[in-house]
Structures are given as C-alpha cells and as structure tokens.
Scaffold this motif. Structure first.
Motif, mmCIF file in Angstrom:
data_model
loop_
_atom_site.group_PDB
_atom_site.id
_atom_site.type_symbol
_atom_site.label_atom_id
_atom_site.label_comp_id
_atom_site.label_asym_id
_atom_site.label_seq_id
_atom_site.Cartn_x
_atom_site.Cartn_y
_atom_site.Cartn_z
ATOM 1 N N LEU A 56 0.823 -1.206 0.000
ATOM 2 C CA LEU A 56 0.000 0.000 0.000
ATOM 3 C C LEU A 56 0.859 1.259 0.000
ATOM 4 C CD1 LEU A 56 -2.625 -1.104 2.670
ATOM 5 C CD2 LEU A 56 -2.921 -1.072 0.188
ATOM 6 N N ASP A 67 -3.293 4.848 -1.732
ATOM 7 C CA ASP A 67 -4.182 3.696 -1.501
ATOM 8 C C ASP A 67 -4.951 3.806 -0.186
ATOM 9 O OD1 ASP A 67 -3.188 2.412 -3.839
ATOM 10 O OD2 ASP A 67 -1.472 1.672 -2.680
ATOM 11 N N LYS A 103 3.195 6.390 -4.706
ATOM 12 C CA LYS A 103 3.599 5.473 -5.773
ATOM 13 C C LYS A 103 4.708 6.069 -6.623
ATOM 14 C CE LYS A 103 -0.806 3.135 -5.945
ATOM 15 N NZ LYS A 103 -2.064 2.899 -6.639
#
Length: 154
Positions: A2, A6, A144
């Motif tokens: 995660l 997220d 990310k």
C-alpha cells in the motif's frame, strides 16, 4: 503493498491472533524487563495491582509491532515518526492478542512531495475483547511516484 494514495481516513485493518505463553512472557522479562510480576508466579500473586503474572507492557508492544507488520502492508515498511501508548489492562499468559487498526489522518508532506504522514489508532485486544494496549502512531508512507522514481535508477 500500500502507498499513500491507496489509504483513506476510516480504513481499518485487523491482524491474526498471537498467543502469549508463560514461557515467552518470562523469557522476554528476563532479557528486557526483569520485574518480579513478570517472572515469578508466586510473588506476582501478591502484587497489589497485577495479582498474577503479567507480560511486560514492552512485550505487548513488541507483539503489537509484529502484528502491525503482518496486517499493514505499507510499501517500504512501517517507518515510525511518533507514537503514544497506554496499557489499560495487563496481558496474561494464554491471551490471544490481535490488533485492530484505524487510519485517522493523512497529511501529505509539505517539504517532500513523494511522501506523507499517516496517523492510525491501534487497539491490541485479547480473546475476550479486553483492550491491552491502545496507541496513536504516525508513520511515513511513500507515494507510488517514489517507487517509480526508485525503479528507474536501478
């Protein structure tokens, strides 16, 4: 795994159970918290608060950390920045501990655009639902884009 994107406030996670054995409680205490109410059953019975063997709060905390790592699959690990904790009830031999975790705040970093700080509340409970540990913890969580950036340099 995660990433910051997220997660959302209100997300909940629950771990598996972990059994606290008498042998493990005594072993941990012998190494890290050698107090009579963690190590000697007879003396612990006479203790005015515990009235029996109780695991060290730090032992309960260490088990909680293990359970966090198993139920919170945060990319790049649980990198702590701050915590506060309480032990409202003692952990006893034979207790099966699990943790309930709730995300309560997410703050993207103002100075580092690839990460943020996630705050969560944890309750470590035994098989009866008694809260043995409660904590508020802040961890660094990467976006990310951090992973993508790192992959390009490999």
């Amino acid at each position: 795994m995660l990433y910051l994107e997220d997660l959302k406030v209100g997300d909940r996670f629950q771990s598996q159970n972990y059994e606290m054995t008498l042998e493990e409680i005594k072993s941990f205490a012998g190494k890290y918290d050698p107090q009579v109410f963690h190590m000697d059953e007879d003396a612990a019975e006479e203790h005015p608060i515990f009235q029996g063997i109780a695991a060290s709060g730090w032992h309960t905390s260490a088990v909680t950390m293990r359970l966090w790592t198993e139920c919170l699959p945060i990319a790049h690990g649980l990198i702590g920045s701050e915590t506060s904790l309480r032990w409202p009830k003692p952990t006893r031999p034979g207790d099966f501990i699990h943790v309930d975790v709730e995300i309560v705040a997410i703050h993207p970093s103002k100075s580092k655009s690839d990460r943020g700080i996630v705050t969560y509340i944890t309750q470590a409970k035994n098989q009866h639902g008694d809260v043995l540990l409660i904590s508020t913890t802040k961890v660094v969580v990467f976006k990310k884009e951090f992973k993508l950036c790192q992959d390009r340099t490999v």
